[in-house]
Design a protein around this motif. Structure first.
Motif, mmCIF file in Angstrom:
data_model
loop_
_atom_site.group_PDB
_atom_site.id
_atom_site.type_symbol
_atom_site.label_atom_id
_atom_site.label_comp_id
_atom_site.label_asym_id
_atom_site.label_seq_id
_atom_site.Cartn_x
_atom_site.Cartn_y
_atom_site.Cartn_z
ATOM 1 N N LEU A 87 0.840 -1.208 0.000
ATOM 2 C CA LEU A 87 0.000 0.000 0.000
ATOM 3 C C LEU A 87 0.870 1.251 0.000
ATOM 4 O O LEU A 87 0.615 2.203 -0.754
ATOM 5 C CB LEU A 87 -0.927 -0.009 1.213
ATOM 6 N N GLN A 88 1.919 1.237 0.831
ATOM 7 C CA GLN A 88 2.843 2.369 0.858
ATOM 8 C C GLN A 88 3.598 2.498 -0.464
ATOM 9 O O GLN A 88 3.849 3.609 -0.948
ATOM 10 C CB GLN A 88 3.830 2.207 2.009
ATOM 11 N N ALA A 89 3.966 1.366 -1.052
ATOM 12 C CA ALA A 89 4.700 1.390 -2.317
ATOM 13 C C ALA A 89 3.893 2.086 -3.406
ATOM 14 O O ALA A 89 4.423 2.927 -4.155
ATOM 15 C CB ALA A 89 5.044 -0.041 -2.740
ATOM 16 N N PHE A 90 2.595 1.759 -3.503
ATOM 17 C CA PHE A 90 1.776 2.378 -4.548
ATOM 18 C C PHE A 90 1.484 3.845 -4.249
ATOM 19 O O PHE A 90 1.321 4.644 -5.175
ATOM 20 C CB PHE A 90 0.496 1.574 -4.750
ATOM 21 N N GLN A 91 1.438 4.218 -2.978
ATOM 22 C CA GLN A 91 1.281 5.634 -2.644
ATOM 23 C C GLN A 91 2.519 6.424 -3.060
ATOM 24 O O GLN A 91 2.418 7.551 -3.543
ATOM 25 C CB GLN A 91 1.027 5.793 -1.136
ATOM 26 N N GLN A 92 3.706 5.832 -2.883
ATOM 27 C CA GLN A 92 4.930 6.474 -3.363
ATOM 28 C C GLN A 92 4.891 6.641 -4.878
ATOM 29 O O GLN A 92 5.267 7.695 -5.418
ATOM 30 C CB GLN A 92 6.152 5.630 -2.981
ATOM 31 N N LEU A 93 4.448 5.614 -5.556
ATOM 32 C CA LEU A 93 4.369 5.667 -7.020
ATOM 33 C C LEU A 93 3.452 6.795 -7.469
ATOM 34 O O LEU A 93 3.806 7.586 -8.367
ATOM 35 C CB LEU A 93 3.871 4.319 -7.557
ATOM 36 N N PHE A 123 -0.055 -8.018 -1.962
ATOM 37 C CA PHE A 123 0.198 -7.300 -3.213
ATOM 38 C C PHE A 123 -1.072 -7.059 -4.025
ATOM 39 O O PHE A 123 -1.334 -5.932 -4.457
ATOM 40 C CB PHE A 123 1.219 -8.065 -4.068
ATOM 41 N N MET A 124 -1.853 -8.112 -4.248
ATOM 42 C CA MET A 124 -3.030 -7.955 -5.107
ATOM 43 C C MET A 124 -4.051 -6.964 -4.540
ATOM 44 O O MET A 124 -4.547 -6.099 -5.279
ATOM 45 C CB MET A 124 -3.667 -9.312 -5.390
ATOM 46 N N PRO A 125 -4.408 -7.006 -3.232
ATOM 47 C CA PRO A 125 -5.332 -5.989 -2.709
ATOM 48 C C PRO A 125 -4.777 -4.569 -2.868
ATOM 49 O O PRO A 125 -5.534 -3.638 -3.161
ATOM 50 C CB PRO A 125 -5.469 -6.370 -1.229
ATOM 51 N N ALA A 126 -3.456 -4.413 -2.692
ATOM 52 C CA ALA A 126 -2.853 -3.092 -2.833
ATOM 53 C C ALA A 126 -2.915 -2.613 -4.281
ATOM 54 O O ALA A 126 -3.202 -1.437 -4.557
ATOM 55 C CB ALA A 126 -1.406 -3.119 -2.346
#
Length: 483
Positions: A87-93, A123-126
């Motif tokens: 979740l944090q990774a995709f927010q950074q993206l 991973f998939m839910p994020a």
């Protein structure tokens, strides 16, 4: 755009995607070495804003660190911490790419997507949240997810029942090159070979670009196969296990089925596979067969007049067939092995089955040659029932059941020279035709045809009996992409 050989239909689809005024979520899947990454890189070479490739059998921490390192390439000079979760990774993206997609369309490319979804990683839910809450609203964004595990991509992405249900806007199943694309590929590589040589290479390697790329200029097909498949530490000598184990979490049953089918070129039914391998008849075998079929290794053929449950499975991956027939048993003999084997009785028998399988993969070319491209056909095989008649039993390689009340029966014959039709062989063909009409009770007009490498020398001796005779040149004709 870089140089893309063949792939006309896929390139047209990607062109349509690039021109749409809305966000696109594209799923691309296909077997290992088939050219998925190459296609994306070369079509969108100037438009890929962010790219990450999943790591095989890596931990969650390793995947997240890799994601951060890839994001740094998009925004060099920034100090980006390793995200604590997906979740944090995709927010950074989102934070770093949002300013860069305001003026023109850009691509986010997630390669080897299934490998990122490690157990209990979230991973998939994020990713679902990333697409549904933000990415789907960005008109200048194309998100491409790509994977070699075709069955996983279909089950977890294309047919997703959760947050990605009906969210995929386009999908591309990248298949091996056709013979026409293979010929064009060699031409682009400045490899000069006639069609018989190309056909020999296709029998051993299939239309997998990375395999075909190993062929050197100035080599014959026999020399290339000998070097690439049999020399010590050669490219394809040890590809077989990697091919299956990198694609399926528990590959032992997949490999066992493939080996069983390799030993039975005419194919096995589901029940015959279960009996041969002494497997349970539960849902596990069904899933394994589906995964092999979705990945393009095996094909289920429904016999004429039968239903899907009577399907006959055949191993149709050229490399797997060649490996199990010749490479596996001759690894220790090394360079020069194929120079001795390529003209033996074993090779001649195997090449007949290999040619038949290749013909069955090029049905659109066959239909075009017959002038029936616009006619709906049901394509199948046919076996006569055992002990149903005093006459010899029969199997027909290809049955085209046409909507214009005609049926084409095709026999395939691979030969190094023009085929000579003997009276004995003609009698065998007529026996097959008569048995087919008798057993099926069809009232349609039945045409008898032959597909050979160089045609038939003496058709005039049997005028009117063989209605269609086609040569391998037909198989090399490109098929126009659907409009």
């Amino acid at each position: 755009m870089g140089v893309i050989i063949g792939r006309a239909e896929e390139a047209q689809l990607l062109s349509d995607i690039a021109g749409t005024p809305e966000a696109e979520l594209v799923a691309i899947y296909g077997r290992r070495r088939i050219g998925k990454t190459y296609l994306v890189h070369n079509f969108f070479e100037n438009d890929i804003l962010f790219e990450v490739s999943g790591l095989h059998n890596a931990s969650l921490q390793e995947q997240l660190e890799n994601f951060k390192d890839c994001l740094l390439k998009t925004v060099p000079g920034k100090k980006i911490p390793i995200p604590g979760n997906w979740l944090q990774a995709f927010q950074q993206l989102i934070k770093y790419i949002q300013p860069q997609i305001k003026k023109r369309k850009k691509v986010l490319f997630f390669d080897e997507f299934p490998w990122m979804d490690s157990p209990r990683s979230g991973f998939m839910p994020a990713f679902e949240n990333f697409w549904n809450s933000w990415a789907s609203r960005q008109k200048n964004l194309i998100v491409i997810i790509c994977g070699s595990a075709a069955s996983w991509m279909i089950r977890r992405v294309v047919q997703n029942k959760g947050g990605l249900h009906n969210r995929i806007t386009r999908q591309i199943r990248l298949r091996p090159f056709s013979l026409a694309e293979t010929e064009a590929f060699f031409r682009a590589q400045h490899v000069t070979l006639d069609r018989y040589q190309v056909l020999q290479l296709y029998m051993a390697m299939g239309g997998v670009p990375q395999y075909l790329k190993q062929v050197k200029r100035g080599e014959s097909a026999v020399q290339a196969i000998d070097r690439v498949c049999f020399s010590k530490d050669s490219y394809l000598a040890n590809e077989f296990n990697n091919l299956y184990r990198s694609r399926f979490d528990s590959a032992q049953h997949h490999i066992a089925i493939v080996k069983a089918l390799a030993g039975k070129p005419s194919g096995l039914t589901r029940n015959e596979i279960i009996d041969t391998l002494r497997l349970s008849s539960g849902g596990g075998i069904t899933q394994t067969l589906d995964e092999l079929a979705e990945s393009g290794f095996i094909t289920s053929y429904v016999p004429f007049g039968k239903t899907v449950k009577n399907g006959i499975y055949k191993l149709t991956d050229e490399y797997s067939l060649f490996y199990l027939k010749f490479i596996a048993a001759n690894k220790k003999t090394g360079r020069g092995t194929w120079l001795k084997l390529f003209n033996t009785a074993s090779w001649k028998s195997w090449s007949g089955y290999a040619f038949e399988a290749i013909c069955q993969k090029h049905l659109e070319q066959l239909k075009a040659a017959l002038g029936i491209s616009g006619i709906y056909t049901k394509d199948s095989i046919w076996r006569s029932r055992a002990a149903a008649t005093a006459r010899k039993s029969a199997q027909i390689d290809l049955v085209m059941d046409r909507s214009d009340r005609c049926i084409n029966l095709f026999e395939m014959k691979f030969s190094a020279k023009t085929f000579v039709l003997t009276k004995a062989y003609l009698s065998e063909l007529l026996n097959k035709q008569e048995l087919f009409i008798e057993h099926t009770g069809t009232r349609k007009t039945v045409f008898l045809g032959m597909m050979t490498t160089y045609g038939i020398r003496n058709t005039e001796d049997f005028a009117g009996i063989i209605q269609h005779q086609l040569s391998m040149d037909v198989l090399f004709r490109p098929v126009q992409p659907a409009l």
